[in-house]
Scaffold this active site. Structure first.
Site, PDB file in Angstrom:
ATOM      1  N   LYS A  78      26.074 -69.239  48.016  1.00  8.01           N
ATOM      2  CA  LYS A  78      25.349 -68.606  46.909  1.00  8.01           C
ATOM      3  C   LYS A  78      24.448 -69.629  46.216  1.00  8.01           C
ATOM      4  O   LYS A  78      24.882 -70.764  45.975  1.00  8.01           O
ATOM      5  CB  LYS A  78      26.372 -68.043  45.905  1.00  8.01           C
ATOM      6  CG  LYS A  78      25.770 -67.301  44.723  1.00  8.01           C
ATOM      7  CD  LYS A  78      26.868 -66.793  43.784  1.00  8.01           C
ATOM      8  CE  LYS A  78      26.333 -65.908  42.689  1.00  8.01           C
ATOM      9  NZ  LYS A  78      27.392 -65.405  41.790  1.00  8.01           N
ATOM     10  N   SER A 153      27.320 -60.376  41.181  1.00 12.42           N
ATOM     11  CA  SER A 153      26.044 -61.030  41.359  1.00 12.42           C
ATOM     12  C   SER A 153      25.899 -61.729  42.713  1.00 12.42           C
ATOM     13  O   SER A 153      24.791 -62.035  43.123  1.00 12.42           O
ATOM     14  CB  SER A 153      25.860 -62.071  40.261  1.00 12.42           C
ATOM     15  OG  SER A 153      26.863 -63.066  40.350  1.00 12.42           O
ATOM     16  N   SER A 177      31.994 -61.005  40.215  1.00 13.03           N
ATOM     17  CA  SER A 177      30.868 -61.184  41.134  1.00 13.03           C
ATOM     18  C   SER A 177      31.212 -61.561  42.571  1.00 13.03           C
ATOM     19  O   SER A 177      30.319 -61.618  43.408  1.00 13.03           O
ATOM     20  CB  SER A 177      29.894 -62.210  40.577  1.00 13.03           C
ATOM     21  OG  SER A 177      29.092 -61.605  39.613  1.00 13.03           O
TER      22      SER A 177
END
Ligand code: GLN
Length: 477
Positions: A78, A153, A177
């Site tokens: 990420k 997210s 997330s």
């Protein structure tokens, strides 16, 4: 796309493939890179241009019989997490051209075991969102239905695995997330206990809630990755000194039938989508058939969790994002503005609407006169929410709940209404508030063929219970 020997591999299969010379790390990495280059989901922000060279190096190690735990295994990261020398944007215009000066401890530990990094995945700006629509690099699409969101997210990491652009990935979880996108994309997602994994090298969103964790196709892979990433770190004093158990061996040796499972009644409301209710009923039936004790429990303060989260989190966000001012970090244009105008200009241009909303909310919450009314009250709620969990974990080992109230929603559906977006976190935020661990597991699909996630929660530093029960469910349903 047609299946081939590289399709949908887990870590065990990759390591076996290297060992038996079915394929090399170079071949496998090339397979993923080709797919990433043709990706229409917008899952990646940048690709590591060294990864093929690193795969070649890994292959020569493998040829010499020098295999560490992840030698030559590709992983997606990420874009909130730092990898030295690689771009790290936080999915924000603010850090569009930022190059990380050091590597996050969790990633360093994976690299020390031979993992190689495919690239950085798209996400909501500074990890704020539940749909991956708050990225300065555009939204990510759900591979199961491209008119829908992958969850947020960490949506890029989840979409990457679900579309087989990577076998494993890392995300961060501040209020759900990792677990929520795992549920929307049909994957396993783990939010470790607070302090289980060092946060050093993770761009801070809300420091008392953030944790780094893995996405994978199996519970075993999640246990394997946590084993490597967990533990103390001299660069993060909130990383715990607690001994890291051998999660991977425990998974095979522990007796899941001895675990007691609790069903918190507050998580089984009528608002739950019927298909998700059915997936939970199926799981409960299975547990009971296996003679696992399943009992109803109550977490009475659950109804305040979301409100507490959306006070505590923006308060921390407003303070953490203060460093993005174009002076210390962040983009800026050369000009001779005075300081006030400089701040206004840089921050107005660099942040998305969602970041601005949270910065304003957080600044208001922490301002003199409102601190007592909001922040202090939310901190009190945090204490009673923690106590709720302490009480139920004295009676049961693991809680079974939905991960999300619905399956993946349509792109744009909640964008104009932040409150409805925030409601998507209703079942996940409590774990972050209390610092406990949580695992989302896939459990079938709904009427539109969209993946459903169920959530297992355990007390702090009891991840082995999640793995044991999660693996048992995964293997048998
Ligand atoms: N969806 C939640 C939020 O918007 C959670 C974010 C996260 O876990 N990083 O804050």
């Amino acid at each position: 796309m047609t299946e081939n020997k590289f399709s949908n591999l887990n870590i065990e299969q990759i390591l076996a493939g290297f060992k038996n010379k079915t394929f090399s790390s170079f071949e496998l990495t090339s397979y993923y890179l080709d797919k990433i280059k043709n990706d229409k989901l917008n899952a990646f922000i940048s690709i590591n241009d060294q990864v093929l060279a690193e795969a070649k190096k890994a292959d020569s190690k493998i040829a010499q019989g020098e295999m560490a735990k992840l030698t030559g295994v590709p992983i997606a990261i990420k874009d909130i997490l730092l990898v030295k020398g690689q771009r790290a944007t936080g999915a924000s215009k603010m850090l569009e051209n930022y190059i990380a000066p050091y590597t996050a401890t969790a990633i360093k530990k994976l690299e020390d075991q031979g993992a190689i990094i495919l690239g950085k995945t798209n996400c909501d700006e500074f990890a704020m969102g539940a749909s991956n629509e708050n990225s300065a690099f555009g939204p990510v699409l759900n591979p199961h239905d491209t008119s829908r969101v992958p969850g947020g997210s960490s949506g890029g990491s989840a979409a990457a695995i679900a579309a087989d652009l990577a076998p494993i990935a890392l995300g961060t979880d501040t209020g759900g997330s990792i677990r929520q996108p795992a549920a929307f994309c049909g994957l396993v997602g783990l939010k470790p206990s607070y302090g289980r994994v060092s946060r050093y090298g993770s761009m801070a969103m809300a420091s008392s809630l953030d944790q780094i964790g893995p996405f994978s196709k199996s519970v075993k892979d999640a246990a394997y990755l946590l084993q490597i990433m967990a533990g103390r770190d001299k660069y993060d004093l909130s990383a715990s000194y607690n001994v890291v158990p051998d999660y991977f061996s425990l998974l095979k040796n522990q007796e899941p039938r001895k675990l007691k499972v609790g069903l918190p009644k507050e998580y089984f409301s009528d608002a739950l989508a019927p298909s998700i209710k059915q997936a939970l009923d199926k799981t409960i039936d299975f547990l009971q058939e296996q003679k696992i004790v399943v009992e109803k429990v109550s977490l009475p303060y659950t109804e305040y969790a979301l409100a507490a989260y959306y006070i505590l989190m923006p308060a921390e966000v407003s303070s953490n994002l203060a460093r993005l001012d174009g002076l210390r970090f962040g983009h800026h244009e050369n000009n001779d503005l005075n300081l006030d105008d400089w701040y206004k200009k840089v921050r107005a241009a660099g942040f998305s609407a969602e970041s601005k909303r949270r910065i304003m909310l957080g600044t208001y919450i922490l301002s003199a006169g409102y601190y007592d009314a909001y922040y202090k009250q939310a901190q009190k709620l945090r204490t009673v929410i923690k106590q709720d969990f302490q009480k139920v974990f004295a009676k049961v080992d693991v809680l079974l709940t939905p991960t999300t109230p619905t399956t993946a929603f349509k792109l744009g559906e909640k964008l104009a209404d932040p409150l409805s977006m925030y409601l998507a976190d209703i079942f996940t935020v409590s774990a972050n508030i209390a610092g406990i661990c949580g695992l989302s597991l896939p459990m079938g699909v709904d009427e539109n063929n969209l993946p459903i996630g169920i959530q297992l929660l355990a007390d702090s530093f009891q991840e082995e219970k999640l793995f044991s029960l999660g693996n048992f469910i995964e293997q048998n349903i």
